[in-house]
Design an enzyme around this catalytic site. Sequence first.
Site, short mmCIF file in Angstrom:
data_model
loop_
_atom_site.label_atom_id
_atom_site.label_comp_id
_atom_site.label_asym_id
_atom_site.label_seq_id
_atom_site.Cartn_x
_atom_site.Cartn_y
_atom_site.Cartn_z
N PHE A 85 0.84 -1.26 0.12
CA PHE A 85 -0.03 0.47 -0.13
C PHE A 85 0.77 0.97 -0.03
O PHE A 85 0.49 2.21 -0.90
CB PHE A 85 -0.68 -0.03 1.17
N CYS A 86 1.86 1.13 0.62
CA CYS A 86 2.84 2.80 1.22
C CYS A 86 3.79 2.78 0.61
O CYS A 86 4.28 3.93 -0.36
CB CYS A 86 3.30 2.31 2.27
N VAL A 87 4.30 1.75 -0.11
CA VAL A 87 5.16 1.62 -1.85
C VAL A 87 4.30 1.98 -3.31
O VAL A 87 5.16 2.79 -3.27
CB VAL A 87 5.62 0.20 -2.21
#
Length: 348
Positions: A85-87
Amino acid sequence: MPTPFRHTTPPAPQSATGRTAEVYAQLAEDFGIERAATFVVLSSAPELLAPTWALMRESLIAGDGSRTGKELAALGVSAANRCPFCVDAHTMLLHATGDHALAETVARGGTPADEGHARVLAWGKATRAPGAPELTPLPFPREHAPAYIGTALSFHFINRIVSALLTENLLPGNIQRFRAVRSLGGRSLSRTVRRRAVPGASLALLDDPGTGPGPQWATGTPVGPAYAALRAAATAGAGLLDEDDQALVRETLRAWDGSHPSLAWLALPDRERRPGARLALLAALAPYRITDEDVAAWRTPAHTDHCLVHLVAYGAFAAVDRIESALPLLHHADNHAHSPARTAEETS
């Protein structure tokens, strides 16, 4: 309709009042994403929401140094923590900085062609392993250390919250995996990302800015009190565990070397006998492995969403604390000047 939230049902953002509404207003203004799920998921515990936002804002958004460099640090941390998600989110934000080719190189798992960028990305990845030799020399100027270190520690916390309490889909159907969507999403945020934010504006949202100036590496910057406030709020979750479970969390983190636990994690507490310690340790070291069964084993009628968010935050910050305590900080920062490689600041 499906939601991105797992294990909790946060209050509807449109119903927010008081400090939570103020955080959402700053998010929209300075982050460019209204009601970002990354922060909405914390809204069951506003005392955690505000300092989490403050630390990210004062380091990544308003801190010294290039936004491209700090996005690369956040990407490195997120990759090391296995947080897709954060990548995906920070790949899109790299597009927002205008570094489109760099964003796509990283999206493909490649190494940036620019040595300074490659060093920052590698440094971000290395921060997961306490005391890793790859952490020195620092790939940024000494005066930018508070912002870069704050960004890294912010995302060590946020990655764990996201992996524990959100699905991995940044956009419906994971459409951000398409290059055109990443580029378009980044361009829609470019004006906000390239605008200089005023440092310190989030500190007024904190419960108790008097928790202290923060660690030495952040002295004299808004990153320090934001970090101190998040540490105070997150560690308060220890009260959800008994003394034996707290001791187990401390001992496990003290011995942790940054690795991801194997599937045969024999030291992981039993779900039925020590469910709270199990949840806290999973949140610290492998939050993506928290299951519905793990949560159900711990939850009682007295354990609200507020409690669960606090327990996950406690485990997440236990890992942050371990990482921060082992970072080679400002006393090593001068070493970067002797390296032949250019820094991300010099190349952005």
